[in-house]
Design a protein around this motif. Structure first.
Motif, PDB file in Angstrom:
ATOM      1  N   ASP A 144       0.831  -1.209   0.000  1.00 53.01           N
ATOM      2  CA  ASP A 144       0.000   0.000   0.000  1.00 53.01           C
ATOM      3  C   ASP A 144       0.864   1.257   0.000  1.00 53.01           C
ATOM      4  OD1 ASP A 144      -2.291  -1.523   0.001  1.00 53.01           O
ATOM      5  OD2 ASP A 144      -2.663  -1.296   2.147  1.00 53.01           O
ATOM      6  N   LEU A 145       1.923   1.257   0.798  1.00 57.94           N
ATOM      7  CA  LEU A 145       2.796   2.424   0.847  1.00 57.94           C
ATOM      8  C   LEU A 145       3.547   2.617  -0.463  1.00 57.94           C
ATOM      9  CD1 LEU A 145       4.246   2.206   4.468  1.00 57.94           C
ATOM     10  CD2 LEU A 145       2.532   3.804   3.587  1.00 57.94           C
ATOM     11  N   THR A 146       3.937   1.533  -1.090  1.00 63.11           N
ATOM     12  CA  THR A 146       4.604   1.622  -2.386  1.00 63.11           C
ATOM     13  C   THR A 146       3.649   2.194  -3.428  1.00 63.11           C
ATOM     14  OG1 THR A 146       6.016  -0.251  -1.844  1.00 63.11           O
ATOM     15  CG2 THR A 146       5.792   0.285  -4.179  1.00 63.11           C
ATOM     16  N   THR A 147       2.410   1.731  -3.418  1.00 63.17           N
ATOM     17  CA  THR A 147       1.403   2.240  -4.345  1.00 63.17           C
ATOM     18  C   THR A 147       1.129   3.713  -4.084  1.00 63.17           C
ATOM     19  OG1 THR A 147       0.380   0.064  -4.494  1.00 63.17           O
ATOM     20  CG2 THR A 147      -0.964   1.938  -5.169  1.00 63.17           C
ATOM     21  N   LEU A 148       0.995   4.070  -2.835  1.00 63.51           N
ATOM     22  CA  LEU A 148       0.765   5.464  -2.481  1.00 63.51           C
ATOM     23  C   LEU A 148       1.924   6.340  -2.943  1.00 63.51           C
ATOM     24  CD1 LEU A 148      -0.900   7.637  -1.083  1.00 63.51           C
ATOM     25  CD2 LEU A 148       0.216   6.991   1.067  1.00 63.51           C
ATOM     26  N   ARG A 149       3.128   5.882  -2.742  1.00 68.56           N
ATOM     27  CA  ARG A 149       4.314   6.639  -3.164  1.00 68.56           C
ATOM     28  C   ARG A 149       4.296   6.854  -4.676  1.00 68.56           C
ATOM     29  NH1 ARG A 149       7.938   3.852  -0.554  1.00 68.56           N
ATOM     30  NH2 ARG A 149       7.938   5.253   1.201  1.00 68.56           N
TER      31      ARG A 149
ATOM     32  N   MET B 222      -1.950  20.559  -3.121  1.00 63.91           N
ATOM     33  CA  MET B 222      -1.397  20.472  -1.771  1.00 63.91           C
ATOM     34  C   MET B 222      -2.465  20.001  -0.783  1.00 63.91           C
ATOM     35  SD  MET B 222       1.450  23.545  -1.496  1.00 63.91           S
ATOM     36  CE  MET B 222       0.233  24.787  -1.281  1.00 63.91           C
ATOM     37  N   GLU B 223      -3.710  20.450  -0.958  1.00 63.71           N
ATOM     38  CA  GLU B 223      -4.801  19.975  -0.107  1.00 63.71           C
ATOM     39  C   GLU B 223      -5.001  18.479  -0.286  1.00 63.71           C
ATOM     40  OE1 GLU B 223      -8.174  22.332  -1.174  1.00 63.71           O
ATOM     41  OE2 GLU B 223      -7.501  24.063  -0.019  1.00 63.71           O
ATOM     42  N   TYR B 224      -4.920  18.015  -1.524  1.00 58.16           N
ATOM     43  CA  TYR B 224      -5.057  16.585  -1.802  1.00 58.16           C
ATOM     44  C   TYR B 224      -3.944  15.795  -1.115  1.00 58.16           C
ATOM     45  CZ  TYR B 224      -4.498  12.264  -4.449  1.00 58.16           C
ATOM     46  OH  TYR B 224      -4.325  10.963  -4.802  1.00 58.16           O
ATOM     47  N   LEU B 225      -2.717  16.285  -1.195  1.00 52.51           N
ATOM     48  CA  LEU B 225      -1.584  15.589  -0.593  1.00 52.51           C
ATOM     49  C   LEU B 225      -1.664  15.589   0.932  1.00 52.51           C
ATOM     50  CD1 LEU B 225       1.379  16.813  -2.817  1.00 52.51           C
ATOM     51  CD2 LEU B 225       0.219  14.595  -2.882  1.00 52.51           C
ATOM     52  N   GLY B 226      -2.275  16.615   1.512  1.00 53.41           N
ATOM     53  CA  GLY B 226      -2.371  16.721   2.954  1.00 53.41           C
ATOM     54  C   GLY B 226      -3.532  15.958   3.556  1.00 53.41           C
ATOM     55  N   PHE B 227      -4.415  15.442   2.703  1.00 54.79           N
ATOM     56  CA  PHE B 227      -5.585  14.704   3.184  1.00 54.79           C
ATOM     57  C   PHE B 227      -5.142  13.332   3.676  1.00 54.79           C
ATOM     58  CE2 PHE B 227      -9.530  12.254   2.620  1.00 54.79           C
ATOM     59  CZ  PHE B 227     -10.426  13.107   3.242  1.00 54.79           C
ATOM     60  N   PRO B 228      -5.591  12.916   4.845  1.00 53.56           N
ATOM     61  CA  PRO B 228      -5.187  11.596   5.367  1.00 53.56           C
ATOM     62  C   PRO B 228      -5.565  10.464   4.411  1.00 53.56           C
ATOM     63  CG  PRO B 228      -6.344  12.848   7.042  1.00 53.56           C
ATOM     64  CD  PRO B 228      -6.483  13.613   5.761  1.00 53.56           C
ATOM     65  N   PHE B 229      -4.594   9.678   4.026  1.00 53.11           N
ATOM     66  CA  PHE B 229      -4.808   8.593   3.068  1.00 53.11           C
ATOM     67  C   PHE B 229      -5.847   7.600   3.572  1.00 53.11           C
ATOM     68  CE2 PHE B 229      -3.449   4.334   1.464  1.00 53.11           C
ATOM     69  CZ  PHE B 229      -3.806   4.527   0.139  1.00 53.11           C
ATOM     70  N   GLU B 230      -5.847   7.340   4.874  1.00 52.00           N
ATOM     71  CA  GLU B 230      -6.758   6.362   5.435  1.00 52.00           C
ATOM     72  C   GLU B 230      -8.217   6.785   5.287  1.00 52.00           C
ATOM     73  OE1 GLU B 230      -4.197   7.713   7.220  1.00 52.00           O
ATOM     74  OE2 GLU B 230      -2.815   6.033   7.020  1.00 52.00           O
ATOM     75  N   GLU B 231      -8.477   8.099   5.207  1.00 52.81           N
ATOM     76  CA  GLU B 231      -9.841   8.594   5.109  1.00 52.81           C
ATOM     77  C   GLU B 231     -10.311   8.771   3.670  1.00 52.81           C
ATOM     78  OE1 GLU B 231     -10.394  12.085   7.470  1.00 52.81           O
ATOM     79  OE2 GLU B 231      -9.283  11.253   9.158  1.00 52.81           O
TER      80      GLU B 231
END
Length: 59
Positions: free
Chosen positions: A4-9, A39-48
């Protein structure tokens, strides 16, 4: 979880590249708004976030 972290990266790297490339086509005001939105998109918690992952299709 490591996958998941690799995909997110990869997603973050790809969207950053896409945004930077798009900046060349915009006027200065639109550049500002695109950067703020990204920047708002990047700052949004991935889990949510609702993330739709499309599985790779077999050839």
């Amino acid at each position: 979880m490591n996958e998941d972290l690799t995909t997110l990266r990869k997603i973050v790297q790809k969207t950053n590249t896409d945004v930077i490339n798009q900046l060349h086509n915009l006027d200065e005001r639109d550049r500002f708004y695109l950067l703020i939105e990204h920047m708002e998109y990047l700052g949004f918690p991935f889990e949510e976030a609702e993330v739709c992952v499309v599985p790779k299709l077999k050839k």
